[in-house]
Design an enzyme around this catalytic site. Structure first.
Site, PDB file in Angstrom:
ATOM      1  N   GLY A 239       0.753  -1.242   0.000  1.00 52.34           N
ATOM      2  CA  GLY A 239       0.000   0.000   0.000  1.00 52.34           C
ATOM      3  C   GLY A 239       0.780   1.286   0.000  1.00 52.34           C
ATOM      4  CE1 TYR A 316      -8.952   2.418  -9.557  1.00 56.40           C
ATOM      5  CE2 TYR A 316      -6.936   2.484 -10.852  1.00 56.40           C
ATOM      6  CZ  TYR A 316      -7.900   1.769 -10.168  1.00 56.40           C
ATOM      7  OH  TYR A 316      -7.790   0.413 -10.106  1.00 56.40           O
ATOM      8  CB  CYS A 348     -15.335   4.896 -30.178  1.00 62.23           C
ATOM      9  SG  CYS A 348     -14.436   4.782 -31.715  1.00 62.23           S
ATOM     10  CE1 TYR A 377      -2.209  -3.213  -8.657  1.00 58.40           C
ATOM     11  CE2 TYR A 377      -0.908  -1.321  -7.970  1.00 58.40           C
ATOM     12  CZ  TYR A 377      -1.460  -2.550  -7.694  1.00 58.40           C
ATOM     13  OH  TYR A 377      -1.274  -3.118  -6.465  1.00 58.40           O
TER      14      TYR A 377
HETATM   15  N1  LLP Z   1      -1.881  -6.836  -0.822  1.00 55.81           N
HETATM   16  C1  LLP Z   1      -3.191  -6.885  -1.081  1.00 55.81           C
HETATM   17  C2  LLP Z   1      -4.031  -7.824  -0.345  1.00 55.81           C
HETATM   18  C3  LLP Z   1      -3.742  -6.023  -2.062  1.00 55.81           C
HETATM   19  O1  LLP Z   1      -5.050  -6.068  -2.303  1.00 55.81           O
HETATM   20  C4  LLP Z   1      -2.907  -5.133  -2.766  1.00 55.81           C
HETATM   21  C5  LLP Z   1      -3.445  -4.239  -3.792  1.00 55.81           C
HETATM   22  C6  LLP Z   1      -1.528  -5.137  -2.460  1.00 55.81           C
HETATM   23  C7  LLP Z   1      -1.058  -6.001  -1.475  1.00 55.81           C
HETATM   24  C8  LLP Z   1      -0.543  -4.250  -3.159  1.00 55.81           C
HETATM   25  O2  LLP Z   1      -0.772  -2.895  -2.918  1.00 55.81           O
HETATM   26  P1  LLP Z   1       0.277  -1.806  -3.424  1.00 55.81           P
HETATM   27  O3  LLP Z   1       1.540  -1.994  -2.624  1.00 55.81           O
HETATM   28  O4  LLP Z   1       0.510  -2.016  -4.881  1.00 55.81           O
HETATM   29  O5  LLP Z   1      -0.378  -0.510  -3.149  1.00 55.81           O
HETATM   30  N2  LLP Z   1      -5.428  -0.828  -9.640  1.00 55.81           N
HETATM   31  C9  LLP Z   1      -5.208   0.139  -8.588  1.00 55.81           C
HETATM   32  C10 LLP Z   1      -4.546  -0.464  -7.367  1.00 55.81           C
HETATM   33  C11 LLP Z   1      -5.310  -1.610  -6.784  1.00 55.81           C
HETATM   34  C12 LLP Z   1      -4.630  -2.232  -5.582  1.00 55.81           C
HETATM   35  C13 LLP Z   1      -5.315  -3.475  -5.161  1.00 55.81           C
HETATM   36  N3  LLP Z   1      -4.684  -4.173  -4.094  1.00 55.81           N
HETATM   37  C14 LLP Z   1      -4.393   1.292  -9.151  1.00 55.81           C
HETATM   38  O6  LLP Z   1      -4.051   1.273 -10.324  1.00 55.81           O
HETATM   39  O7  LLP Z   1      -4.130   2.256  -8.446  1.00 55.81           O
END
Ligand code: LLP
Length: 422
Positions: A239, A316, A348, A377
Site C-alpha cells: 500500500g 481513477y 471511441c 497496474y
Molecule cells: N496486498 C493486497 C491484499 C492487495 O489487495 C494489494 C493491492 C496489495 C497487497 C498491493 O498494494 P500496493 O503496494 O501495490 O499498493 N489498480 C489500482 C490499485 C489496486 C490495488 C489493489 N490491491 C491502481 O491502479 O491504483
C-alpha cells in the site's frame, strides 16, 4: 529514484535510447528498467532487515513472468490473488514457501492448486471460505496454513476504489468478534492458524494509517496469544504510495522506522506485500503522437496509446506525468513552446484519455511521449477493448534490451473465437 533520464537530448532507459526501442518494437509499448526494479526491491526488503521477514511482491501490480523471475531471484516472495497468478509465480520459479494467497473469492480448484504447491499461507477473508479451505485440505489429506485477514477499520485516505481496510469494504473480518473466529479456525482439523493479515489500501501517502493498523494488529495478536493461540506471523500488506505528481510519499525506510518498533516486541515473522512501490516508477508507457486537433476552446493530442493499454487515468482519474522522449529543447537550448491539451487515445469513448488539461511541450506529429510511473497496474490492467492487440513489454538491463512480451497479433485477438455455422 528511477533510471529514465535525458542524455544528449534523448530520453534513455538505463543505457538505451527509448527511440531505438520504439524502432525495434513499434508503439505503443511498456518499458521497464531492471536496475530500478532491483533497487526498489532491495531498498524495501532492506528496510525490514531488523526483523525476520518476507517481502512478497503483489503480483497484480506487474505480472510478467520475467519480472517475477527477476524479483524471485533477488529473494522476493509473491502475494497472489488467483489461480492465474499462482501459475505465473510457479512458472517464474518462486517457491511455494514464499507464496501468500489472498482475495475474497478463491475457488476450490484454486485452493487445491495452492495446497499442492505448498504455499506459505492463505489469507482467509470469510467464515464460509474457511470452511471450504478446511474441506479441500481434508480431501487432499493436508492441513492448510492460514492467516485470518482482519479489517482494522482504518482510513488510509486514498482513492475510494483502492481503500480496503474500512468497515464498508468487502475485505477481511471485522476486528470486533474476530477472536472467536480464530478459535473456531484453530479447532478445524485441516486448518493450521499461523497468523494475522491486513492490508488497508493502496497509494497511501502518509504513515499514521499504517501505524494505527499495525498497533491494532499487535493488540489482537497479544490477546490471541493470551487465549492460547500460537500466532507466528503478521502480514502487514502493501500500500505504500509513489510520487506520481509532486507529492513525496514516505519512503520504505520511513515506513519501517515507524512500524518496526511496534512489531519487534511481538516476536513474529513479518510479511509485507508491496506492489506499486516496487514496480510503479520502474516502468513507463511509450506512445506516439498521431496528430494534434486544435479546436477554438480545446486542444487534443491524439496518441496511439489508449485507455485499454493504460486504464488508470480513465478509471481513477489518476495523474501520470507525460514527457517527450526527445528533450523539449531546440538546438539552441531553448524550451519548445507549450500546448495545453487533453492527451487522448483512439478509443471511441470520451473517457479515453491519458491526461486532461495538460500543459506539455508542443509535440510534432510522430513524436514519442513517455507516460511515467506506469510500471504498476499498467500492463496488468490492460485489455483488448476496441480490438486493440495488447502491447509489448520490454525490459532494459544496462545496454541490453529484452522483449519480455511480444505484441499480440490480430490472429491472437480471434484465436479462441468460433463461428458455429462454419
Ligand atoms: N496486498 C493486497 C491484499 C492487495 O489487495 C494489494 C493491492 C496489495 C497487497 C498491493 O498494494 P500496493 O503496494 O501495490 O499498493 N489498480 C489500482 C490499485 C489496486 C490495488 C489493489 N490491491 C491502481 O491502479 O491504483
Amino acid at each position: 529514484m528511477h533510471h529514465f533520464e535525458y542524455h544528449h537530448g534523448e530520453l534513455r532507459c538505463e543505457g538505451v535510447e527509448i527511440r531505438d526501442i520504439a524502432r525495434q518494437v513499434g508503439t505503443p509499448f511498456y518499458l521497464y528498467s531492471q536496475a530500478t526494479l532491483t533497487r526498489h526491491y532491495t531498498v524495501f526488503d532492506g528496510a525490514f532487515a531488523a526483523l525476520p521477514h518476507l517481502t512478497a511482491f503483489a503480483v497484480k501490480a506487474c505480472s510478467n513472468i520475467a519480472i517475477l523471475s527477476l524479483l524471485g531471484r533477488l529473494g522476493a516472495g509473491a502475494d497472489i490473488v488467483s489461480g492465474g497468478e499462482l501459475f505465473r509465480v510457479l512458472r517464474a520459479g518462486i517457491p511455494g514457501e514464499r507464496i501468500v494467497f489472498s482475495g475474497v473469492g478463491k475457488t476450490e480448484p484454486e485452493v487445491a492448486a495452492a495446497l499442492r504447491a505448498g504455499i506459505r499461507m492463505f489469507s482467509v477473508e470469510s467464515g464460509p471460505e474457511l470452511t471450504m479451505i478446511n474441506r479441500v485440505a481434508g480431501e487432499l489429506g493436508l492441513r492448510a496454513p492460514v492467516a485470518l485477514r482482519v479489517n482494522p477499520d482504518v482510513d488510509p485516505q486514498t482513492h475510494p476504489y483502492i481503500s480496503t481496510g474500512l468497515k464498508e469494504n468487502k475485505f477481511g473480518f471485522p476486528v470486533k468478534g474476530v477472536e472467536e473466529v480464530f478459535l473456531k479456525a484453530a479447532a478445524m482439523p485441516h486448518i493450521r492458524v499461523i497468523g494475522v493479515h491486513q492490508h488497508i489500501g493502496s497509494q497511501i501517502t502518509q504513515i499514521p494509517p499504517f501505524v494505527e493498523a499495525v498497533e491494532r494488529a499487535a493488540e489482537l495478536i497479544r490477546s490471541l496469544r493470551a487465549a492460547g493461540l500460537a500466532i507466528e506471523c503478521l502480514d502487514i500488506g502493501g500500500g505504500i504510495g509513489i510520487p506520481y505528481e509532486d507529492t513525496q510519499p514516505p519512503s520504505p525506510e520511513q515506513l519501517a522506522e515507524a512500524v518496526v518498533p511496534i512489531l519487534a516486541s511481538l516476536g513474529v515473522h513479518i510479511i509485507t506485500e508491496p506492489g506499486r512501490v516496487i514496480a510503479g516508477n520502474a516502468g513507463v508507457f511509450v506512445t506516439r503522437v498521431l496528430r494534434t486537433k486544435e479546436h477554438t476552446d480545446k486542444n487534443f493530442l491524439v496518441v496511439d496509446g489508449a485507455m485499454n493499454d493504460l486504464m488508470r487515468p480513465s478509471l481513477y482519474n489518476a495523474y501520470h506525468k507525460i514527457i517527450p522522449v526527445r528533450e523539449p529543447l531546440d538546438s539552441q537550448g531553448v524550451l519548445r513552446k507549450d500546448i495545453l491539451a487533453d492527451v487522448v487515445g483512439p478509443i471511441c469513448e470520451s473517457g479515453d484519455f491519458l491526461a486532461r488539461n495538460r500543459t506539455l511541450p508542443r509535440p510534432e506529429e510522430g513524436e514519442l511521449l513517455a507516460v511515467m510511473s506506469a510500471g504498476a497496474y499498467g500492463f496488468s490492467m490492460s485489455s483488448t477493448y476496441n480490438s486493440r492487440p495488447r502491447v509489448p513489454e520490454v525490459l532494459v538491463d544496462g545496454t541490453t534490451v529484452h522483449v519480455i512480451r511480444t505484441r499480440e497479433t490480430y490472429e491472437d485477438l480471434v484465436a479462441r473465437e468460433v463461428i458455429p455455422w462454419q
